[in-house]
Design an enzyme around this catalytic site. Structure first.
Site, PDB file in Angstrom:
ATOM      1  N   HIS A 163      16.287   4.464 -86.912  1.00  0.00           N
ATOM      2  CA  HIS A 163      14.863   4.859 -87.033  1.00  0.00           C
ATOM      3  C   HIS A 163      13.894   3.638 -86.438  1.00  0.00           C
ATOM      4  O   HIS A 163      14.562   2.623 -86.389  1.00  0.00           O
ATOM      5  CB  HIS A 163      14.452   4.984 -88.461  1.00  0.00           C
ATOM      6  CG  HIS A 163      13.178   5.859 -88.432  1.00  0.00           C
ATOM      7  ND1 HIS A 163      11.832   5.019 -88.764  1.00  0.00           N
ATOM      8  CD2 HIS A 163      13.024   7.180 -88.888  1.00  0.00           C
ATOM      9  CE1 HIS A 163      10.782   5.947 -88.762  1.00  0.00           C
ATOM     10  NE2 HIS A 163      11.620   7.126 -88.885  1.00  0.00           N
ATOM     11  N   ASP A 197      16.643  13.303 -90.732  1.00  0.00           N
ATOM     12  CA  ASP A 197      17.224  14.414 -90.058  1.00  0.00           C
ATOM     13  C   ASP A 197      18.771  14.621 -90.469  1.00  0.00           C
ATOM     14  O   ASP A 197      19.353  15.618 -89.996  1.00  0.00           O
ATOM     15  CB  ASP A 197      17.093  14.457 -88.716  1.00  0.00           C
ATOM     16  CG  ASP A 197      15.613  14.457 -88.143  1.00  0.00           C
ATOM     17  OD1 ASP A 197      15.003  13.482 -87.747  1.00  0.00           O
ATOM     18  OD2 ASP A 197      14.807  15.388 -88.802  1.00  0.00           O
TER      19      ASP A 197
HETATM   20  C1  SDX Z   1      12.244  11.283 -86.777  1.00  0.00           C
HETATM   21  O1  SDX Z   1       8.879   7.556 -86.174  1.00  0.00           O
HETATM   22  C2  SDX Z   1       8.943   8.454 -87.096  1.00  0.00           C
HETATM   23  O2  SDX Z   1       8.550   8.275 -88.354  1.00  0.00           O
HETATM   24  C3  SDX Z   1       9.893   9.673 -87.012  1.00  0.00           C
HETATM   25  C4  SDX Z   1      10.303  10.415 -88.029  1.00  0.00           C
HETATM   26  C5  SDX Z   1       8.963  11.097 -88.749  1.00  0.00           C
HETATM   27  O3  SDX Z   1       9.125  11.577 -89.996  1.00  0.00           O
HETATM   28  O4  SDX Z   1       8.075  11.511 -87.992  1.00  0.00           O
HETATM   29  O5  SDX Z   1      10.998   9.626 -89.353  1.00  0.00           O
HETATM   30  C6  SDX Z   1      11.188  11.497 -87.772  1.00  0.00           C
HETATM   31  O6  SDX Z   1      11.898  11.283 -85.595  1.00  0.00           O
HETATM   32  C7  SDX Z   1      13.579  10.384 -87.200  1.00  0.00           C
HETATM   33  C8  SDX Z   1      14.381   9.918 -86.122  1.00  0.00           C
HETATM   34  C9  SDX Z   1      15.211  11.191 -85.447  1.00  0.00           C
HETATM   35  N1  SDX Z   1      16.010  10.712 -84.268  1.00  0.00           N
HETATM   36  C10 SDX Z   1      17.387  10.624 -84.322  1.00  0.00           C
HETATM   37  O7  SDX Z   1      18.080  10.890 -85.521  1.00  0.00           O
HETATM   38  C11 SDX Z   1      17.931  10.433 -83.036  1.00  0.00           C
HETATM   39  C12 SDX Z   1      19.151   9.289 -83.176  1.00  0.00           C
HETATM   40  N2  SDX Z   1      18.168   8.173 -83.338  1.00  0.00           N
HETATM   41  C13 SDX Z   1      17.905   7.212 -82.275  1.00  0.00           C
HETATM   42  O8  SDX Z   1      17.847   7.882 -81.053  1.00  0.00           O
HETATM   43  C14 SDX Z   1      16.987   5.943 -82.556  1.00  0.00           C
HETATM   44  O9  SDX Z   1      17.473   5.375 -83.732  1.00  0.00           O
HETATM   45  C15 SDX Z   1      15.573   6.441 -82.638  1.00  0.00           C
HETATM   46  C16 SDX Z   1      14.875   7.064 -81.506  1.00  0.00           C
HETATM   47  C17 SDX Z   1      15.281   7.012 -83.999  1.00  0.00           C
HETATM   48  C18 SDX Z   1      14.819   5.042 -82.852  1.00  0.00           C
HETATM   49  O10 SDX Z   1      14.861   4.229 -81.652  1.00  0.00           O
HETATM   50  P1  SDX Z   1      14.427   2.847 -81.122  1.00  0.00           P
HETATM   51  O11 SDX Z   1      13.573   2.396 -82.456  1.00  0.00           O
HETATM   52  O12 SDX Z   1      13.634   2.819 -79.910  1.00  0.00           O
HETATM   53  O13 SDX Z   1      15.562   2.199 -81.413  1.00  0.00           O
HETATM   54  P2  SDX Z   1      16.557   1.883 -80.202  1.00  0.00           P
HETATM   55  O14 SDX Z   1      16.727   3.152 -79.312  1.00  0.00           O
HETATM   56  O15 SDX Z   1      16.015   0.717 -79.457  1.00  0.00           O
HETATM   57  O16 SDX Z   1      17.800   1.414 -80.758  1.00  0.00           O
HETATM   58  C19 SDX Z   1      18.376   0.036 -81.424  1.00  0.00           C
HETATM   59  C20 SDX Z   1      19.501  -0.088 -81.177  1.00  0.00           C
HETATM   60  C21 SDX Z   1      20.046   0.110 -79.545  1.00  0.00           C
HETATM   61  O17 SDX Z   1      21.099  -0.431 -79.326  1.00  0.00           O
HETATM   62  P3  SDX Z   1      20.711  -1.908 -78.132  1.00  0.00           P
HETATM   63  O18 SDX Z   1      20.162  -1.311 -76.961  1.00  0.00           O
HETATM   64  O19 SDX Z   1      19.722  -2.812 -79.025  1.00  0.00           O
HETATM   65  O20 SDX Z   1      22.134  -2.508 -78.023  1.00  0.00           O
HETATM   66  O21 SDX Z   1      20.496   0.783 -81.985  1.00  0.00           O
HETATM   67  C22 SDX Z   1      21.160   1.691 -81.158  1.00  0.00           C
HETATM   68  C23 SDX Z   1      20.429   1.695 -79.592  1.00  0.00           C
HETATM   69  O22 SDX Z   1      21.515   2.133 -78.721  1.00  0.00           O
HETATM   70  N3  SDX Z   1      20.990   2.929 -81.929  1.00  0.00           N
HETATM   71  C24 SDX Z   1      21.876   3.635 -82.073  1.00  0.00           C
HETATM   72  C25 SDX Z   1      21.395   4.739 -82.728  1.00  0.00           C
HETATM   73  N4  SDX Z   1      19.928   4.632 -82.628  1.00  0.00           N
HETATM   74  C26 SDX Z   1      19.607   3.488 -82.158  1.00  0.00           C
HETATM   75  N5  SDX Z   1      23.340   3.644 -81.706  1.00  0.00           N
HETATM   76  C27 SDX Z   1      24.048   4.808 -82.089  1.00  0.00           C
HETATM   77  N6  SDX Z   1      23.407   5.918 -82.747  1.00  0.00           N
HETATM   78  C28 SDX Z   1      22.035   6.165 -83.004  1.00  0.00           C
HETATM   79  N7  SDX Z   1      21.773   6.778 -83.746  1.00  0.00           N
END
Ligand code: SDX
Length: 428
Positions: free
Chosen positions: A306, A363
């Protein structure tokens, strides 16, 4: 108390900017005069360190895993309140007295029917259209029907539009489901609760009476409350940005629905269940966790991570408990729940997830509950949009009433070609 400031040292001189405190949470550096004074922009793709507005609706402490709606903790609201109470709280700022709640509920109830011509609007879609495609289209089309509530300068019209949007989303979502399975639309029934009405419009048929199961009704109530609002997330920011141009509320909410559809945001509940089904068995979990950690593999654990929560999403805890209750009530076991539980344990003890502070989010478990209740996977995000409409409407109203609000218009770091002269095609 003297105003706190932050000073920026630049080649052109030092510039001080006010430090503004909130009632709780991080202070903000007020940089509204930065460009005028320094000729420089800030750079913050994804707005990871940027406050786009001030708001009194929802507070999140990502490190502590805290979520408050107008100061009330989400777990207390999920356990003790109704969705109409939370809707009133988000819109008006305080929990309603009994008389206020009854009046609000009555008002919403009497806006649940759709203009009858909108039913023909559905017939323009293929039966296999994704429900979110239908939600985007039908909600946007509401502005073609309700002209008496599109003048955003009139507080009464803003209130009527807010009530119509909250009231009609369950009807629109249920109709999208009915249309996809070729069953007739079921009209709202005023004596039912907001949630019970939605369940009957979704799963009821004209051929027989539909009895609302109180355990399922309570589970849906909790799911709606858990999804109601969440500060300045991507879809809420979309609604605010659309609203800042003066677009009508129906168009703004349609824009929010479109943004929510993405798998990184509201589409994650559908993607998370599909992922759990693809994993299929606990013996495959290690392989998928390895894929999620592999930088060269685009696979991510859907329902994990998140932007704000670097601790357990408080909504996920309530969701997990609800999943157990619903499966027990329905006498169902779901191997996917076993996979989800084991995946959570493995991921939470894995160095990669610990270091990156990746926890289950709202989710991760929701799809298991919705699947057990009988919703097809492609309806999950439509349910998220149904519930989040309350938050979008509350945030939209707050934005419109904010004396500091102006049209949102970010700038950029330009990295394209500098000026050059046109070359006729014969000379290229
Ligand atoms: C919702 O914003 C809100 O409030 C949203 C929400 C709401 O109520 O409105 O809470 C609802 O959208 C919840 C999130 C649902 N999405 C997912 O579950 C999809 C999987 N999650 C990721 O795509 C990610 O965690 C995000 C999009 C939710 C957050 O992404 P960020 O904050 O931009 O973080 P990032 O992508 O920069 O990740 C940081 C690191 C990265 O590694 P590095 O590049 O630093 O080496 O963590 C890794 C990412 O690769 N990472 C994951 C991961 N999520 C982040 N690695 C594996 N699996 C994951 N799910």
């Amino acid at each position: 108390m003297t105003e706190q400031t932050v000073t920026l040292n630049t080649a052109e001189g030092d510039f001080s900017y006010p430090l503004l405190p909130g009632s709780v949470g991080p202070e903000v550096i007020d940089i509204r005069k930065l460009y005028g004074q320094t000729g420089k922009f800030t750079y913050d793709p994804g707005f990871t360190s940027t406050a786009s507005c001030q708001s009194a609706i929802t507070y999140i402490d990502g490190d502590q895993g805290i979520l408050l709606h107008r100061g009330y903790p989400i777990d207390q609201l999920a356990e003790q309140s109704t969705f109409m109470e939370v809707a009133y709280l988000l819109l008006h700022g305080d929990l309603p007295k009994k008389s206020e709640l009854d009046e609000f509920t009555n008002t919403i109830t009497y806006h649940t029917m759709l203009h009858e011509q909108l039913a023909t609007f559905y017939r323009g879609f293929r039966r296999d259209a994704h429900p979110m495609a239908i939600m985007c289209g039908v909600v946007g089309a509401l502005s073609a029907f309700y002209h008496d509530s599109t003048d955003i300068t009139d507080p009464n019209q803003r209130l009527i539009a807010s009530h119509r949007l909250i009231a009609k989303m369950p009807t629109i979502a249920a109709m999208a489901f009915k249309y996809s399975i070729g069953q007739p639309f079921v009209y709202p029934k005023n004596e039912l609760s907001y949630t019970g009405n939605f369940l009957r419009m979704t799963f009821g048929v004209p051929a027989e009476e539909y009895e609302v199961n109180p355990v399922i009704e309570s589970a849906m109530r909790r799911i709606f409350i858990l999804h109601a609002d969440h500060e300045q997330n991507a879809s809420t920011s979309t609604v605010r940005l659309a609203g800042s141009s003066g677009a009508n509320p129906f168009a703004c909410i349609a824009a929010g629905i479109a943004c929510l559809w993405g798998p990184a945001h509201g589409g994650a509940n559908e993607a998370a269940l599909n992922m759990l089904r693809e994993i299929g068995d606990v013996k495959n979990i290690k392989h998928y966790v390895a894929r999620a950690k592999d930088k060269d593999d685009p696979f991510r654990l859907m329902g994990f991570g998140h932007r704000v929560y670097k601790n357990y999403d408080p909504r996920a805890k309530v969701m997990q408990k609800t999943a157990e209750e619903v499966l027990k009530e329905l006498g169902k076991s779901d191997p996917v729940l076993d996979v989800a539980r084991e995946l959570e344990q493995i991921a939470l003890s894995d160095e990669y997830f610990i270091e990156k502070k990746l926890y289950p989010n709202v989710d991760f478990y929701s799809g298991i509950i919705l699947n057990a209740i009988g919703f097809p996977t492609d309806m999950f995000t439509a349910l998220f949009a149904l519930a989040r409409t309350v938050g979008w409407v509350a945030q939209w109203n707050e934005m419109i009433s904010d004396p500091e609000q102006k049209i949102g218009r970010p700038r950029q770091l330009y990295v394209g070609a500098t000026q050059r002269d046109y070359v006729p095609v014969s000379e290229r």
